[in-house]
Design a protein around this motif. Structure first.
Motif, mmCIF file in Angstrom:
data_model
loop_
_atom_site.group_PDB
_atom_site.id
_atom_site.type_symbol
_atom_site.label_atom_id
_atom_site.label_comp_id
_atom_site.label_asym_id
_atom_site.label_seq_id
_atom_site.Cartn_x
_atom_site.Cartn_y
_atom_site.Cartn_z
ATOM 1 N N THR A 101 90.776 -12.832 -65.373
ATOM 2 C CA THR A 101 90.286 -11.939 -64.330
ATOM 3 C C THR A 101 89.316 -10.941 -64.950
ATOM 4 O O THR A 101 89.167 -10.873 -66.177
ATOM 5 C CB THR A 101 91.420 -11.150 -63.646
ATOM 6 O OG1 THR A 101 91.923 -10.163 -64.566
ATOM 7 C CG2 THR A 101 92.553 -12.061 -63.196
ATOM 8 N N LYS A 102 88.717 -10.155 -64.100
ATOM 9 C CA LYS A 102 87.856 -9.064 -64.580
ATOM 10 C C LYS A 102 88.603 -8.170 -65.555
ATOM 11 O O LYS A 102 88.041 -7.721 -66.559
ATOM 12 C CB LYS A 102 87.374 -8.251 -63.372
ATOM 13 C CG LYS A 102 86.656 -6.962 -63.727
ATOM 14 C CD LYS A 102 86.389 -6.156 -62.473
ATOM 15 C CE LYS A 102 85.915 -4.753 -62.824
ATOM 16 N NZ LYS A 102 85.713 -3.926 -61.627
ATOM 17 N N ASP A 103 89.880 -7.920 -65.304
ATOM 18 C CA ASP A 103 90.656 -7.061 -66.193
ATOM 19 C C ASP A 103 90.852 -7.695 -67.563
ATOM 20 O O ASP A 103 91.033 -6.987 -68.558
ATOM 21 C CB ASP A 103 92.011 -6.735 -65.563
ATOM 22 C CG ASP A 103 91.885 -5.697 -64.446
ATOM 23 O OD1 ASP A 103 90.814 -5.066 -64.345
ATOM 24 O OD2 ASP A 103 92.843 -5.532 -63.682
ATOM 25 N N THR A 104 90.830 -9.023 -67.649
ATOM 26 C CA THR A 104 90.896 -9.704 -68.936
ATOM 27 C C THR A 104 89.723 -9.274 -69.799
ATOM 28 O O THR A 104 89.875 -8.971 -70.993
ATOM 29 C CB THR A 104 90.848 -11.230 -68.755
ATOM 30 O OG1 THR A 104 91.861 -11.651 -67.857
ATOM 31 C CG2 THR A 104 91.014 -11.947 -70.099
ATOM 32 N N ALA A 105 88.550 -9.236 -69.186
ATOM 33 C CA ALA A 105 87.335 -8.874 -69.917
ATOM 34 C C ALA A 105 87.397 -7.439 -70.422
ATOM 35 O O ALA A 105 86.937 -7.131 -71.520
ATOM 36 C CB ALA A 105 86.119 -9.056 -69.014
ATOM 37 N N ALA A 107 90.240 -5.693 -70.983
ATOM 38 C CA ALA A 107 91.344 -5.545 -71.925
ATOM 39 C C ALA A 107 90.994 -6.081 -73.310
ATOM 40 O O ALA A 107 91.377 -5.493 -74.330
ATOM 41 C CB ALA A 107 92.589 -6.253 -71.396
ATOM 42 N N ASP A 108 90.259 -7.207 -73.370
ATOM 43 C CA ASP A 108 89.992 -7.795 -74.684
ATOM 44 C C ASP A 108 88.654 -7.366 -75.278
ATOM 45 O O ASP A 108 88.265 -7.825 -76.350
ATOM 46 C CB ASP A 108 90.076 -9.327 -74.632
ATOM 47 C CG ASP A 108 88.958 -9.975 -73.809
ATOM 48 O OD1 ASP A 108 87.976 -9.289 -73.465
ATOM 49 O OD2 ASP A 108 89.075 -11.184 -73.521
ATOM 50 N N GLY A 109 87.960 -6.474 -74.571
ATOM 51 C CA GLY A 109 86.715 -5.933 -75.096
ATOM 52 C C GLY A 109 85.492 -6.799 -74.874
ATOM 53 O O GLY A 109 84.400 -6.478 -75.353
ATOM 54 N N THR A 110 85.651 -7.902 -74.143
ATOM 55 C CA THR A 110 84.507 -8.785 -73.891
ATOM 56 C C THR A 110 83.411 -8.065 -73.114
ATOM 57 O O THR A 110 82.221 -8.232 -73.376
ATOM 58 C CB THR A 110 84.953 -10.031 -73.099
ATOM 59 O OG1 THR A 110 85.924 -10.740 -73.845
ATOM 60 C CG2 THR A 110 83.770 -10.930 -72.789
ATOM 61 N N GLY A 111 83.815 -7.255 -72.156
ATOM 62 C CA GLY A 111 82.850 -6.605 -71.281
ATOM 63 C C GLY A 111 82.569 -7.469 -70.074
ATOM 64 O O GLY A 111 82.557 -8.707 -70.171
ATOM 65 N N LEU A 112 82.358 -6.834 -68.926
ATOM 66 C CA LEU A 112 82.225 -7.565 -67.676
ATOM 67 C C LEU A 112 81.029 -8.501 -67.662
ATOM 68 O O LEU A 112 81.120 -9.647 -67.208
ATOM 69 C CB LEU A 112 82.138 -6.582 -66.504
ATOM 70 C CG LEU A 112 82.016 -7.202 -65.115
ATOM 71 C CD1 LEU A 112 83.191 -8.130 -64.822
ATOM 72 C CD2 LEU A 112 81.923 -6.110 -64.049
ATOM 73 N N GLN A 113 79.889 -8.051 -68.171
ATOM 74 C CA GLN A 113 78.701 -8.893 -68.114
ATOM 75 C C GLN A 113 78.895 -10.182 -68.910
ATOM 76 O O GLN A 113 78.629 -11.281 -68.408
ATOM 77 C CB GLN A 113 77.491 -8.132 -68.643
ATOM 78 C CG GLN A 113 76.181 -8.893 -68.483
ATOM 79 C CD GLN A 113 74.997 -8.102 -69.006
ATOM 80 O OE1 GLN A 113 75.027 -7.598 -70.128
ATOM 81 N NE2 GLN A 113 73.959 -7.986 -68.190
#
Length: 272
Positions: A101-105, A107-113
């Protein structure tokens, strides 16, 4: 109701506008018992797509439901169940994010974009949609009579599907995030809207805090009117009110029910 809003400024640039509904708390709709079934769609040998499916014994028509950036929930499944009950159509909803999910991004520092860029149309959405259509046709659905409903990210997916291949009979997009095309993929919202309008009637349902280009007089809304499209603004609602809104708020629930009813009318009108 205001305490439920997200004020993440990153939302403004990427997907959901500022002051949108955040992820639906797990306690909401927890007691709901979905009417359909969880299935697995065959896409590639190593990357099959989970999906939710509600069958029909009375029609060869179907709706593909594209989720928002928070993926499938009991609320999203209840929306699928409602659409199936109100139309009598088959309904299928792919989990294009495979459990993320968006929150995964976040939480793990990937970033939404960068997270959104993991799910481009050609490599992910198109194969998943093809798998949905293949599954539906195996259940007796006419591939020429498949419509779609897409929330947030799902609205972008509908425009891309319509612009790229014209696979859909029509589409309904409550609080769409078509700006993903530019922000994540360096494309043009107007361009995909123009290509979609050449073949597919699209019904936009922007919330009050959605971008102006999605509202009457805005470029995307005006382009989509060219092929039987329409636009109704839910001015008193905020982005995410259907899959993530607090339905203990009478006005939110009323607006969600009204939007689904309007969506059903549009689908039925364009899928005769």
């Amino acid at each position: 109701m205001g305490a439920m809003f997200s004020t993440d400024n990153n939302n403004t640039n990427g997907c959901c506008p500022a002051n949108s509904w955040p992820v639906l708390p797990s306690t909401f709709d927890a007691a709901y018992e979905p009417k359909g079934e969880d299935i697995t769609l065959t896409t590639t040998e190593s990357n099959n797509c989970p999906a939710y499916y509600v069958s029909s014994d009375s029609t060869n028509k179907a709706i593909v439901v594209f989720n928002d950036v928070y993926g499938p929930t009991n609320r999203s499944k209840s929306v699928c169940d409602s659409l199936a009950a109100m139309t009598g159509f088959h309904v299928i909803s792919p989990d294009n994010f495979r459990g993320e999910t968006k929150d995964t991004a976040i939480a793990d520092g990937t970033g939404l974009q960068k997270w959104l860029q993991k799910y481009p149309y050609e490599e992910v959405v198109a194969p998943d949609l093809a798998a949905c259509i293949a599954y539906l046709t195996s259940k007796g659905v006419d591939s020429a009579n498949i419509g779609a409903v897409g929330f947030c990210w799902g609205g972008w997916a509908i425009l891309r599907a319509s612009a790229t291949e014209g696979l859909l009979k029509c589409g309904v997009c409550p609080h769409p995030s078509t700006k993903i095309e530019k922000w994540a993929f360096s494309g043009s919202e107007d361009d995909i809207a123009s290509k979609a309008a050449a073949s597919t009637p699209i019904f936009l349902m922007p919330a009050g805090n959605d971008p102006d280009n999605l509202k009457p007089g805005g470029s995307v809304a005006e382009i989509l009117k060219g092929k039987g499209g329409k636009c109704v603004v839910y001015e008193n609602m905020v982005h995410g009110w259907i899959p993530r809104g607090d339905f203990t708020d009478v006005e939110v629930k009323k607006a969600a029910d009204g939007a689904l009813s309007a969506a059903v009318d549009f689908l039925k009108e364009n899928m005769k």
